[in-house]
Design an enzyme around this catalytic site. Structure first.
Site, mmCIF file in Angstrom:
data_model
loop_
_atom_site.group_PDB
_atom_site.id
_atom_site.type_symbol
_atom_site.label_atom_id
_atom_site.label_comp_id
_atom_site.label_asym_id
_atom_site.label_seq_id
_atom_site.Cartn_x
_atom_site.Cartn_y
_atom_site.Cartn_z
ATOM 1 N N CYS A 195 62.941 -39.279 -34.251
ATOM 2 C CA CYS A 195 63.496 -38.030 -33.717
ATOM 3 C C CYS A 195 62.482 -36.906 -33.853
ATOM 4 O O CYS A 195 61.395 -37.084 -34.419
ATOM 5 C CB CYS A 195 64.793 -37.659 -34.436
ATOM 6 S SG CYS A 195 64.557 -37.188 -36.160
ATOM 7 N N CYS A 202 61.392 -36.180 -37.348
ATOM 8 C CA CYS A 202 60.349 -37.110 -37.801
ATOM 9 C C CYS A 202 58.977 -36.590 -37.365
ATOM 10 O O CYS A 202 58.015 -36.604 -38.151
ATOM 11 C CB CYS A 202 60.569 -38.500 -37.204
ATOM 12 S SG CYS A 202 62.086 -39.305 -37.731
ATOM 13 N N ASP A 262 36.866 -18.884 -4.736
ATOM 14 C CA ASP A 262 35.451 -18.788 -4.383
ATOM 15 C C ASP A 262 35.287 -19.417 -2.999
ATOM 16 O O ASP A 262 36.063 -20.294 -2.614
ATOM 17 C CB ASP A 262 34.625 -19.536 -5.426
ATOM 18 C CG ASP A 262 33.153 -19.602 -5.048
ATOM 19 O OD1 ASP A 262 32.583 -18.551 -4.752
ATOM 20 O OD2 ASP A 262 32.619 -20.721 -5.042
ATOM 21 N N ASP A 320 33.706 -23.314 -8.559
ATOM 22 C CA ASP A 320 32.987 -24.569 -8.834
ATOM 23 C C ASP A 320 31.578 -24.353 -9.374
ATOM 24 O O ASP A 320 30.850 -25.312 -9.592
ATOM 25 C CB ASP A 320 32.898 -25.419 -7.562
ATOM 26 C CG ASP A 320 31.929 -24.835 -6.539
ATOM 27 O OD1 ASP A 320 31.731 -23.600 -6.545
ATOM 28 O OD2 ASP A 320 31.366 -25.609 -5.742
ATOM 29 N N ASP A 338 30.913 -18.544 -11.205
ATOM 30 C CA ASP A 338 32.358 -18.320 -11.275
ATOM 31 C C ASP A 338 32.869 -18.328 -12.712
ATOM 32 O O ASP A 338 34.047 -18.048 -12.947
ATOM 33 C CB ASP A 338 33.106 -19.417 -10.497
ATOM 34 C CG ASP A 338 32.714 -19.468 -9.037
ATOM 35 O OD1 ASP A 338 32.610 -18.391 -8.429
ATOM 36 O OD2 ASP A 338 32.519 -20.583 -8.510
#
Length: 716
Positions: A13, A16, A423, A609, A613
């Site tokens: 549970c 636990c 971008d 990318d 950036d």
């Protein structure tokens, strides 16, 4: 510091999970520890100089649980979980085989005879044996001053059984008091049977939630064909390979490591990594990745990374860590779960006391029944499963769609995004300029080989694109002389004593002597004659326009930033359907743009990318990197689109919104279940003739946990 995701066994549970987490976190040398109950994993950051994995395992074992720390931990954990599942199934079948007769006999004979009570006792004892794990786990928790779900099952069944056992052995004690010697063996048997059934269904459903991890892990080959210095090949485990080794790959085999093709060539199916269905041609010098499928040819490759260092292994690790991370809402749930069981035990005692105080000792059987029902019906499992199960399924589903999400915070935060900054180059566009138009004049066929030879010597990006375009048409270069690069304009050369020039509109006008229309990027001529003109552009990606349309349909404001010139920016923005855009921006400008949106109250996602950036990505509320971009961008980003297809972005936002909605639904039903069912179990409806037996309380408890998991699985 070292970061690991370690499989955990024997948890039953959320309490636990909290116990394991607290046990590990309190160890010297552990900086962070987080347990995902639905995925059965521990994510830990620790100092290996101060504490070892064996030390952690010993501490967790003392708390009643176990860690899998072997070299092939994931595979070993799957095997161990499967064995536990089979054992659980066997015990569940056994409990029902004996529990059902106990229930049927108890329902037929409301006041069983002395002989029948002994029969019921004999049938209940095997059920107690099959449910012994509740008592082992519950007792370990009590010894450590803690309580979990097993503690509730242990208390409820132990109280019911001991009371029934006393009534079976000494029925005259109750008869002397004028009371009927009731037995509740059916409650004991059915509580254990129902709880075991709930755990069995939960185990099956939890296996489904981690199916994406297992499918990713299944892509990793276990052995490779190592090529020796004498050219002899032999199969070896992946763990034996080192960078610089040579590996042989045959047609139809999975590539075992990341590396570079040395000899030979083939077509490789990389769809499991990139999502692109078309096979990619590979030849000497090209990079190949572990887990991808070699199709046609055979080749040798130089090993660059193997085992845990491959791109595929990092993907698996990223998904595991994301599934093991905690969403902000989970903090509240953890606090509630930590005090839940003690509160339920107090409520059970209070229920018993109130019944006796109000109705007297003549109602002792009802007081006992309601106290036991309160213990049984309370369900911390549902609370503990509500958030991590949905996150595990959602992040796993994203991975299957080639969207890698770093943590739960990113998944939860993404649903709030209402402004996205894109971008241009490499994000909206292909990132590699291509020839999109041409105008050919007299003499082109004769001199096209000169054009290719000159462009192959030029370092300008547009020259690279034009060279590739001409080679694809089958053009072969010739030997040229007097090659000269003219800064900012183009190049000049000689061939067979004649002068040729290639470059900008300005260079063309200088040589031709007339003004030319601003329609092309590259002009090619001989002497004062124009031979050809080409338009080279970075084209919009196929799915970019549709992605922008979908984002706007979700109520997201889409903006575009680029360092390119205004004409290029406006053209791409027009094609993509973007109204808000800026051109000529530097990295600092991109970061300021994101800040301005945030000051306007927007939750901003930045998509890029490149290194330029990175500032804006770090500043944004949610950062998204394109999978074919730079490592810097991917390291900073919270989300990575593995195949650089912008269409994945609206899909990620939609998945985030669905996941968060299901988390809220799960929490509503988990809290609501306990708020409604505990008072009913305590007997508030007894005045209207409704009293919940422990047997049906256990059924309701088991159903609540399973319902939360089934609701989460709707994401699949």
């Amino acid at each position: 510091m070292e970061k690991r995701v370690i499989p955990v066994l024997e948890m039953s549970c959320a309490v636990c999970a909290a116990t394991v987490e607290k046990t590990v976190r309190e160890l010297t040398g552990v900086e962070e520890a987080s347990v995902n109950f639905s995925a059965n994993t521990l994510q830990v950051v620790y100092d290996p100089d101060k504490i070892s994995l064996k030390d952690m395992q010993a501490a967790v074992s003392a708390a009643g649980y176990d860690l899998v720390i072997s070299e092939n931990a994931e595979a070993d954990a799957i095997d161990a979980e499967h064995r536990l599942y089979l054992d659980l199934r066997r015990r569940t079948i056994g409990a029902w085989s004996f529990g059902l007769p106990v229930m049927v006999l108890s329902m037929i004979f409301h006041s069983p005879s002395q002989i029948l009570t002994w029969i019921l006792l004999a049938l209940t004892l095997p059920v107690l044996y099959w449910g012994r794990s509740f008592y082992v786990s519950g007792w370990k928790a009590v010894k450590r001053g803690r309580a979990n779900m097993d503690t509730l099952v242990m208390l409820s069944t132990a109280v019911s059984f001991l009371f029934s056992l006393f009534s079976t052995i000494y029925p005259y004690f109750w008869l002397s008091l004028g009371l009927v010697p009731h037995v509740y063996y059916e409650a004991v048997a059915m509580i254990i049977a129902f709880v075991l059934s709930g755990k069995l269904l939960e185990a099956r459903a939890k296996q489904s939630t981690s199916a994406s991890i297992r499918s990713l892990m299944g892509l990793q080959p276990k052995t490779a064909r190592l090529v020796g210095k004498d050219g002899e090949e032999k199969d070896v485990p992946i763990a034996m390979l080192r960078p610089g080794d040579t590996v042989s790959v045959r047609p139809g085999e999975k590539i075992p490591v990341d590396g570079t093709v040395l000899e030979g060539g083939s077509y490789v199916d990389e769809s499991m990594i990139s999502g692109e269905s078309e096979a990619v041609k590979k030849q000497a010098g090209d990079r190949v990745l572990a887990g991808t499928l070699n199709q046609r040819g055979a080749f040798w490759l130089n090993v660059q990374a193997s085992g845990a260092d491959t791109v595929l292994a990092r993907m698996v690790r990223m998904v595991q860590e994301a599934q093991g991370s905690k969403a902000p809402v989970q903090g509240v749930v953890d606090k509630v779960s930590s005090v839940f069981v003690p509160v339920v035990i107090l409520l059970s005692i209070l229920t018993f006391v109130i019944w006796i105080s109000v109705a007297g000792w003549n109602m002792f059987p009802y007081a006992l029944l309601t106290a036991v029902s309160v213990l049984v019906i309370a369900c911390p499992c549902a609370l503990g499963l509500a958030t991590p199960t949905a996150l595990t399924v959602g992040i796993g589903k994203a991975a299957q769609q080639h969207i890698l999400i770093k943590d739960a915070f990113a998944l939860e935060n993404m649903c709030r995004v209402n402004a996205i900054v894109l971008d241009k180059t490499g994000t909206l566009t292909e990132g590699t300029p291509k020839v999109v138009g041409e105008k050919l004049y007299s003499g082109f066929e004769e001199y096209v080989s000169v054009l290719l030879a000159a462009e192959m010597r030029s370092e300008h990006p547009l020259a690279v694109s034009l060279s590739e375009y001409l080679r694809q048409k089958g053009v072969k270069p010739v030997e040229i002389s007097a090659f000269e690069s003219i800064t900012g304009k183009g190049v000049m050369c000689e061939y067979r004593g004649e002068k040729f020039w290639i470059g900008s509109k300005a260079l063309a006008e200088e040589n031709v002597g007339v003004l030319l229309p601003d329609l092309f990027s590259i002009y090619f001529g001989k002497g004062d004659s124009l031979v050809a003109a080409f338009e080279v552009k970075d084209a919009l990606k196929e799915n970019s326009k549709e992605a922008v349309r979908q984002l706007e349909s979700y109520g997201v404001e889409v903006c575009m930033l680029t360092g390119d010139k205004e004409s290029a920016a406006s053209e791409i923005a027009r094609q993509a359907g973007i109204t808000h855009y800026e051109w000529g921006v530097l990295p600092d400008d991109k970061e300021r743009f994101v800040l301005d949106l945030q000051r306007r109250g927007k939750c901003v996602a930045m998509v890029g990318d490149g290194i330029n950036d990175s500032q804006a990505l770090a500043r944004a509320d949610v950062s998204v990197a394109m999978g074919k971009g730079t490592d810097v961008a991917m390291d900073i980003a919270m989300v990575t689109l593995m195949n650089s297809d912008l269409a994945l972005l609206p899909r990620a936002i939609k998945l985030s919104r669905k996941t968060v909605r299901i988390i809220r639904e799960n929490l509503f039903w988990a809290f609501g279940y306990n708020v409604v069912c505990i008072p009913i179990a305590a007997g508030v409806l007894y005045p209207v003739g409704i009293l919940l037996s422990p047997m049906w309380a256990s059924a309701a408890m088991a159903f609540s946990s399973v319902s939360v998991i089934l609701n989460s699985l709707r994401l699949r």
